[in-house]
Design a protein around this motif. Sequence first.
Motif: not given
Lengths: 262, 262
Positions: A179-185
């Motif tokens: 989730n946090f990775t996808n938010h960086m995207f």
Amino acid sequence: MKRSVEDTPIVFIGAGNLATNLAKALYRKGFRIVQVYSRTEESACALAREIEAEFTTDLQEISKEARLYIVSLKDAAFVELLPQISEGKGKALLVHTAGSIPMSIWEGYAERYGVFYPMQTFSKQREVNFEEVPFFVEANSKEDVELLKAIAATLSEKVYEVTSEQRKSLHLAAVFTCNFTNHMFALAAELLDKYHLPFEVMLPLIDETARKVHELAPYDAQTGPAVRYDENVINHHLTMLEDTPELQEIYKLISKSIHEHH
Amino acid sequence: MKRSVEDTPIVFIGAGNLATNLAKALYRKGFRIVQVYSRTEESACALAREIEAEFTTDLQEISKEARLYIVSLKDAAFVELLPQISEGKGKALLVHTAGSIPMSIWEGYAERYGVFYPMQTFSKQREVNFEEVPFFVEANSKEDVELLKAIAATLSEKVYEVTSEQRKSLHLAAVFTCNFTNHMFALAAELLDKYHLPFEVMLPLIDETARKVHELAPYDAQTGPAVRYDENVINHHLTMLEDTPELQEIYKLISKSIHEHH
């Protein structure tokens, strides 16, 4: 005739992202999904149609004939509806699919219970290939652990029995990982949009960042201004983010954390 | 006989992660790398040996015979060494590989100059497949833009001419996309380690998170407790992170940001 696991009639309680992906995958493996419950008719009907099941939006109307009930609701809704969900299910096996809820939540409500947690990011718009999804199962009897393992094994090669404690940690780590990775995207997409650049240009970088940690530990894979503590670049980036204080704060905090870890 | 771009003799100034990957890729495509400079003999020698080049650790000893100088140093070192690097290079083309440094830095130091920026995460321990690495080039003459495009095109199909302004934005977005993402992996690895769980179990989730944004915009791909604002789960996770205030702060800030974006 020996019964196979696929003969286990299943009811899905919930028709969200996870339930939709899991129900469709089980259906394709030959399981009979007898019914789908969802609070909204739209979701219940959409999923039921795809897997040749009945549907209902009324908890009282949930079939009592299934041998396995897979509950996949938002955590708060599950806790609230637990008494109604478990009522009258007799000798059936009841499982939930939540990473964060301990198995003990079923205590006093059901005789046979457990957890069936596929650790993946699920969206209705995208079909997940279950072959490589790790399943973490738990049950209050050895027999049901074996049953859940056998069901999971029809979908995936990666099936593990874990405790509620371990599953909780996996779920927390998954929030960072996914989730946090996808938010960086998402934040990168926002930045690029501001400068009229397409997000697609980031895809090779995203793919390599993912491939890299198959070979190197994330700690060793790190690159960029924060890990080499290139203050020129960091300060310049912070200036560029002056009109978006939220992004500036995230940039500062993560850069500091990267630097402190190296 | 027509000369091909591969006949351009190249000197690499810098032997770090990017220089090492780029020099090896160009060498394999038939380019002649005449010399490698690095501050440390170990790095200079290690790269030079792999690409059949000379090496030096003395800026004064850098060959004046090359037609292309590719400077790939930490930003601060580049700025400091710029006068020495450009001295006596006459009619050669000088480029740097930094996302964050404008092309104009060369003004007054070189006659022909530009930027040759492959946007990817590079580590010496891992060879990158350049075929899908986007190259962003810029030069102070049309001819040199074409030359840099032709060189990049021997490695990749994705070659773009961009302004320094655009490249700066790409670099900032890349920090979010790659470095910050990788740090989320590192924090997850740390958490899992604390609970004696192996990081490998996250790889299918990492791969799917990356694949997903090829199909869905990151905004639409988001899942997890923050986007559905599952306060039970969020508060529980924050409690689990109580003994690591740094992770707790990161969890809070990113969850808040996810929630506010949806």
